[in-house]
Design an enzyme around this catalytic site. Sequence first.
Site, PDB file in Angstrom:
ATOM      1  N   TYR A 142      12.543  -2.703   0.066  1.00  0.00           N
ATOM      2  CA  TYR A 142      12.553  -1.763   1.284  1.00  0.00           C
ATOM      3  C   TYR A 142      12.298  -2.299   2.786  1.00  0.00           C
ATOM      4  CZ  TYR A 142      10.479   2.216   3.720  1.00  0.00           C
ATOM      5  OH  TYR A 142      10.275   3.235   4.596  1.00  0.00           O
ATOM      6  N   ASP A 237      12.324 -10.593   5.822  1.00  0.00           N
ATOM      7  CA  ASP A 237      11.563  -9.268   6.180  1.00  0.00           C
ATOM      8  C   ASP A 237      10.321  -9.539   5.880  1.00  0.00           C
ATOM      9  OD1 ASP A 237      11.675  -5.779   5.479  1.00  0.00           O
ATOM     10  OD2 ASP A 237      10.137  -6.836   6.498  1.00  0.00           O
ATOM     11  N   LYS A 265       2.336  -4.613  10.360  1.00  0.00           N
ATOM     12  CA  LYS A 265       1.090  -4.380   9.676  1.00  0.00           C
ATOM     13  C   LYS A 265       0.200  -5.490  10.162  1.00  0.00           C
ATOM     14  CE  LYS A 265       3.674  -3.059   5.518  1.00  0.00           C
ATOM     15  NZ  LYS A 265       3.450  -1.629   5.075  1.00  0.00           N
TER      16      LYS A 265
HETATM   17  P1  KE4 Z   1       7.048   0.561   8.756  1.00  0.00           P
HETATM   18  O1  KE4 Z   1       8.036   1.153   9.713  1.00  0.00           O
HETATM   19  O2  KE4 Z   1       6.404   1.435   7.911  1.00  0.00           O
HETATM   20  O3  KE4 Z   1       5.825  -0.264   9.752  1.00  0.00           O
HETATM   21  O4  KE4 Z   1       7.498  -0.703   8.078  1.00  0.00           O
HETATM   22  C1  KE4 Z   1       8.900  -0.769   7.178  1.00  0.00           C
HETATM   23  C2  KE4 Z   1       8.505  -1.804   6.435  1.00  0.00           C
HETATM   24  C3  KE4 Z   1       9.493  -2.941   6.445  1.00  0.00           C
HETATM   25  N1  KE4 Z   1       9.518  -3.920   5.395  1.00  0.00           N
HETATM   26  C4  KE4 Z   1       8.669  -3.941   4.567  1.00  0.00           C
HETATM   27  C5  KE4 Z   1       8.900  -5.133   3.634  1.00  0.00           C
HETATM   28  C6  KE4 Z   1       7.963  -2.692   4.335  1.00  0.00           C
HETATM   29  O5  KE4 Z   1       7.080  -3.070   3.059  1.00  0.00           O
HETATM   30  C7  KE4 Z   1       7.779  -1.763   5.277  1.00  0.00           C
HETATM   31  C8  KE4 Z   1       6.763  -0.770   4.928  1.00  0.00           C
HETATM   32  N2  KE4 Z   1       5.980  -0.693   3.856  1.00  0.00           N
HETATM   33  C9  KE4 Z   1       5.488   0.666   3.266  1.00  0.00           C
HETATM   34  C10 KE4 Z   1       4.579   0.202   1.764  1.00  0.00           C
HETATM   35  N3  KE4 Z   1       5.704   0.206   0.946  1.00  0.00           N
HETATM   36  C11 KE4 Z   1       4.539   1.357   4.257  1.00  0.00           C
HETATM   37  C12 KE4 Z   1       4.009   2.626   3.808  1.00  0.00           C
HETATM   38  C13 KE4 Z   1       4.732   3.875   3.813  1.00  0.00           C
HETATM   39  O6  KE4 Z   1       5.977   3.746   3.973  1.00  0.00           O
HETATM   40  O7  KE4 Z   1       3.914   4.876   4.206  1.00  0.00           O
END
Ligand code: KE4
Length: 426
Positions: A142, A237, A265
């Site tokens: 993801y 990523d 994060k």
């Molecule tokens: P954000 O747009 O949510 O800040 O980041 C996206 C993203 C990009 N790359 C990786 C490897 C990620 O894990 C994420 C976002 N992680 C999720 C948890 N699996 C965020 C939690 C959510 O979607 O509410």
Amino acid sequence: MDRCEQLYEQAVEVLPGGVNSPVRAYRAVGMAPRFITRADGPWLWDEDGKRYIDYVCSWGPMILGHNHPVIREAVERAVKDGLSFGAPTRREVEIARLMVELVPGVEMVRMVNSGTEAVMSAVRLARGATGRDKIIKFEGCYHGHSDCLLVNAGSSALAGGHPSSAGVPEDIVKHTLTAQFNDLSSVEALLDAWPGQVACVIVEPVAANMGVVNPDPGFLEGLRTLCDKSGALLLFDEVITGFRLALGGAQEYFGVRADLVTFGKIIGGGMPVGAYCGSRALMEQVAPCGPVYQAGTLSGNPVAMAAGLAQLTYLKEHPEVYEDIAAKAAWLAAGLRKAAEEAGVPVAVNQIGSLLSPFFTPTAVTAFVDAKGSDVGRYARYFQGMLAHGVALAPAQFEAMFVSAAHTRAELEATLAAARAVFPTL
Ligand code: KE4
């Protein structure tokens, strides 16, 4: 009906699914979500006054635990000077210089407001720099919710049954090719099928959105070689692994150099921050220096930069944090394996650094197909049982558990005691 359930009834009237991000709705674990009022150290409190040991840690940012005084005080100081200027500030330069110092191969940084925005922008840069349209991602990984990456995605897209989203035109999706994590031949086949057309291979160096799945020895090195041969850029990523596996992230931890790296994060310390980074040659193709456009009203927000700079500075000054949280996660993983074995429940626990995931399956989980084959219904019952025992886990199988520096042996032992009580009931 408890207060969380009452609040949830109101929430679903005005927010899709009652939440602002799908995984929080607890749909994968079959109960109303907990509405959190405050957090401190390793603890969360909900609207009903219940306290939980927190292993979500805001999905990764809270590596030092919640409400860390160094970060809180940095934010309190910054707020007094104003919330947002729409102009460059000293802290943006300071945090970028620190990231350049700490992250291998990074010469320049562009701050954005989320991991999604970081990855979306990095893919645009890869396409702009190579003049190529195709990208290769991995099934179950993801990378945020930008159109071209909502293809066979992991995390809550997968848990919610929509690994590829509605609303994304086929004309966009057709450029996103899907390979299998830990299967170099699947990547080579796509590069051979589209010679000279793949702009980048994007990978979570540790897959953490199918649950935690470690890269096989040689997998990341193999991606590096395939990218060098094909002219595709390698995009790590590191929104989860960045500043989590090591100060230098996965590049340092595995000794493999990417061409572009994305963060989120931890670099925001709990505030909305993302970043994409790379060599000067690549990054100076981004506006206003070059033809790849990207912009953002709140990019480099002074309060968010204060939080991120405080956290990264603390991590640089206390590198012992990494050995500490990895040891805690390893101890917890071993305890969970033992508790499950004693209860006769087939559980595979993957752990690397301070990341871990239990999968309810008798097999090892080294690929997406193994993760997908785990018993998500049993995970849901496990989640509910642990929550009832005061332990807040990720409310879906295809996520990671995060251990912070604030988790002490007492919390870890309480977590294992809860698992020993819950496993036999599953
Ligand atoms: P954000 O747009 O949510 O800040 O980041 C996206 C993203 C990009 N790359 C990786 C490897 C990620 O894990 C994420 C976002 N992680 C999720 C948890 N699996 C965020 C939690 C959510 O979607 O509410």
